[in-house]
Write a protein that holds these residues in place. Structure first.
Motif, PDB file in Angstrom:
ATOM      1  N   GLU A 163       0.863  -1.185   0.000  1.00 36.80           N
ATOM      2  CA  GLU A 163       0.000   0.000   0.000  1.00 36.80           C
ATOM      3  C   GLU A 163       0.894   1.228   0.000  1.00 36.80           C
ATOM      4  O   GLU A 163       1.814   1.326   0.810  1.00 36.80           O
ATOM      5  CB  GLU A 163      -0.893  -0.027   1.249  1.00 36.80           C
ATOM      6  CG  GLU A 163      -1.921   1.079   1.314  1.00 36.80           C
ATOM      7  CD  GLU A 163      -2.787   0.955   2.551  1.00 36.80           C
ATOM      8  OE1 GLU A 163      -4.016   0.794   2.411  1.00 36.80           O
ATOM      9  OE2 GLU A 163      -2.237   1.011   3.664  1.00 36.80           O
ATOM     10  N   ARG A 166      -3.212   6.115   1.547  1.00 34.96           N
ATOM     11  CA  ARG A 166      -4.433   5.781   2.282  1.00 34.96           C
ATOM     12  C   ARG A 166      -5.571   6.693   1.840  1.00 34.96           C
ATOM     13  O   ARG A 166      -5.367   7.861   1.523  1.00 34.96           O
ATOM     14  CB  ARG A 166      -4.239   5.966   3.789  1.00 34.96           C
ATOM     15  CG  ARG A 166      -3.379   4.921   4.444  1.00 34.96           C
ATOM     16  CD  ARG A 166      -3.320   5.131   5.938  1.00 34.96           C
ATOM     17  NE  ARG A 166      -2.413   4.188   6.567  1.00 34.96           N
ATOM     18  CZ  ARG A 166      -2.080   4.231   7.851  1.00 34.96           C
ATOM     19  NH1 ARG A 166      -2.580   5.166   8.629  1.00 34.96           N
ATOM     20  NH2 ARG A 166      -1.246   3.330   8.343  1.00 34.96           N
ATOM     21  N   LEU A 208      -2.517  -1.852  -3.201  1.00 34.97           N
ATOM     22  CA  LEU A 208      -3.834  -1.853  -2.582  1.00 34.97           C
ATOM     23  C   LEU A 208      -4.461  -0.471  -2.435  1.00 34.97           C
ATOM     24  O   LEU A 208      -5.533  -0.343  -1.840  1.00 34.97           O
ATOM     25  CB  LEU A 208      -3.744  -2.502  -1.197  1.00 34.97           C
ATOM     26  CG  LEU A 208      -3.364  -3.984  -1.180  1.00 34.97           C
ATOM     27  CD1 LEU A 208      -3.067  -4.428   0.249  1.00 34.97           C
ATOM     28  CD2 LEU A 208      -4.467  -4.823  -1.788  1.00 34.97           C
ATOM     29  N   ASP A 209      -3.818   0.562  -2.955  1.00 39.70           N
ATOM     30  CA  ASP A 209      -4.336   1.919  -2.779  1.00 39.70           C
ATOM     31  C   ASP A 209      -5.763   2.052  -3.307  1.00 39.70           C
ATOM     32  O   ASP A 209      -6.115   1.474  -4.345  1.00 39.70           O
ATOM     33  CB  ASP A 209      -3.460   2.918  -3.535  1.00 39.70           C
ATOM     34  CG  ASP A 209      -2.022   2.923  -3.061  1.00 39.70           C
ATOM     35  OD1 ASP A 209      -1.602   1.933  -2.449  1.00 39.70           O
ATOM     36  OD2 ASP A 209      -1.325   3.909  -3.318  1.00 39.70           O
TER      37      ASP A 209
END
Length: 505
Positions: A163, A166, A208-209
């Motif tokens: 990642e 966020r 995974l962003d």
């Protein structure tokens, strides 16, 4: 907690399968990685940590696992609140005195209600677990150098996960991130590199962003170049990520990610109707024509995937059916990776607007908000819409067209894609819509057989068998198996829900 024994920690991703199966969903990608980031907050030498993801591992039904932990950390999507409560009851009966924490979207959407059910409520990000660890397990149980526990993931088809940011810099009306109103931020290069070290070498990488692109082009380039450096070093053969529609407005962006090893991109097209997109506050996707974007990506050797949401409150069956038929007839356009009905997620502007407008159906359970059944009044009569939804979500009557499209689309891209991309292009839609056999433990298979048949409409869909308390549970736990209702018999928000969400925003 005594220093003479290592405390046992179980991290659970709670989930109730809308397709009525308790068996593992091993082919669902991307996997939930939050539990493994949470696991990294615990000291490896002074705690024993396990993870159970009810998506990837199937429903948690093993009585030995209920007896094992000293601390349970539950997470999951908002609609899984009921399931998290059921699991808490099972743990408390099997091991009186066990400490149970809840975090993630459930805790942020229903903090007050969660406080009456669970021992700890964590509304923050993964770092907020540190204070809980100190309080529940005592000093010295925290990791000094936290990093994701990818060693606990197990076999994941050669996929690795990192990642780099966020949250999201957009405010789509239906998105839970909008409801949580947390700022978009990117990780430093050191933070990202720490994840790469924890991951090791894999076949393919998934970023995974929620939005790799973001609002700062220089920062986007920094993160892509860092990923590219690891790709050139041989840590993985290629990578994929999720981007918003504005990413494609600058052709240099696509060229840059391709030059740094990107092999696949996903973007939330959501709808082909600009009126629907505007109602979702998703203007960044107004120019996201999947045929055009798929062709542009293919020119750079990148596989394009997208999501599609069906809104029968704004569209007719004929309009949706025409769009699906057009997709199936178009060799150049891939089928959507995700086909869902609109979901009025609790806490979002979309949910609030749907409630004010009286669009929510009566006696709606929070767990009904899964995207696989009607929960809002459609534009046309139910007797027309419901059978159509039931057929469409299973591609009933379209299996031959589905197979034909998958083969022709994969063949048309053979000169642009490598073998792995071609196999994903071919098999992806067949797995998503063609149906697949899911095998689990004897307990999971037995529970799946007991599940009532789906009706694809919240007003008639019976609850999962998970709402039936196991026979061995005392009567005092019966309340934990009652559903949280969103609306009453008149379609108005229930008093319990209003009390639970009062003051959230």
């Amino acid at each position: 907690m005594s220093d003479s024994r290592r405390p046992r920690v179980l991290i659970v991703n709670a989930y109730v399968d809308p397709w009525r199966s308790a068996a593992p969903m091993r082919l669902f990608i991307p996997r939930a990685m939050a539990p493994y980031y949470l696991a990294g907050r615990f000291c490896r030498d002074r705690t024993d940590v396990r993870v159970h993801d009810e998506v990837n591992h199937g429903a948690l039904l093993d009585p030995r696992l209920f007896e094992w932990p000293d601390l349970v950390v539950l997470s999951g999507l908002t609609a899984a609140f009921d399931r998290a409560r059921q699991l808490a009851a099972c743990f408390r009966h099997a091991r009186p005195g066990v400490a149970i924490a809840i975090g993630g979207p459930i805790a942020r959407a229903l903090p007050g209600l969660c406080a009456t059910v669970f021992d700890y409520v964590c509304q923050g990000d993964v770092e907020s677990l540190d204070d809980l660890i100190d309080d529940a397990l005592g000093a010295g149980r925290r990791a000094e150098d936290p990093g994701p526990r990818f060693d606990l993931v197990g076999w994941s088809y050669g996929l690795g996960f990192v990642e780099t940011t966020r949250n999201c810099n957009f405010s789509c009306a239906f998105c839970s991130l909008t409801g949580e109103n947390r700022p978009y931020r990117s990780y430093s290069s050191d933070e990202i590199s720490r994840q790469f070290r924890a991951m090791g070498r894999v076949q393919m990488l998934m970023v995974l962003d929620n939005n790799l692109y973001g609002s700062n082009r220089a920062d986007f380039e920094r993160r892509v170049d860092l990923i590219g450096a690891h790709w050139r070093r041989g840590d993985f053969r290629g990578w994929g990520a999720l981007v918003t529609g504005d990413f494609f407005k600058n052709p240099d962006n696509l060229a840059r990610v391709a030059a740094n090893g990107c092999k696949a991109l996903f973007s939330g097209v959501e709808s082909f109707d600009p009126v629907v997109l505007k109602s979702f506050n998703k203007r960044q996707s107004l120019s996201s024509d999947p045929a055009t974007l798929a062709r542009l990506c293919a020119e750079h050797g990148v596989l394009f995937d997208y999501g599609m949401m069906l809104d029968f409150g704004q569209q007719t069956v004929a309009e949706v059916d025409g769009q699906i038929d057009t997709l199936l007839a178009s060799t150049d356009t891939p089928l959507p990776a995700l086909l869902s009905l609109t979901i009025p997620i609790l806490g979002t502007p979309y949910f609030d607007e749907a409630a004010r407008a009286g669009r929510l159906m009566p006696n709606l359970r929070l767990s009904d908000l899964d995207g696989q059944k009607l929960v809002e009044w459609p534009k046309e009569p139910l007797e027309r819409v419901v059978p159509y939804v039931a057929d469409l979500l299973r591609f009933r009557g379209r299996k031959t067209a589905l197979l034909r499209h998958a083969v022709r689309h994969a063949w048309s891209r053979r000169s642009s894609f490598d073998v792995t991309q071609s196999m994903i292009s071919l098999l992806g839609p067949l797995v998503r819509y063609g149906g697949s056999l899911r095998v689990g433990s004897i307990r999971q298979i037995r529970q799946s057989w007991r599940e009532p048949r789906r009706t694809y409409c919240a007003m008639s869909d019976p609850p999962s068998v998970a709402y039936r308390p196991p026979r061995h549970l005392p009567e005092r736990f019966a309340r934990d198996f009652e559903p949280l209702y969103v609306t009453d018999g008149a379609g108005r928000l229930t008093e319990e829900l209003q009390a639970a969400t009062a003051g959230n925003r």
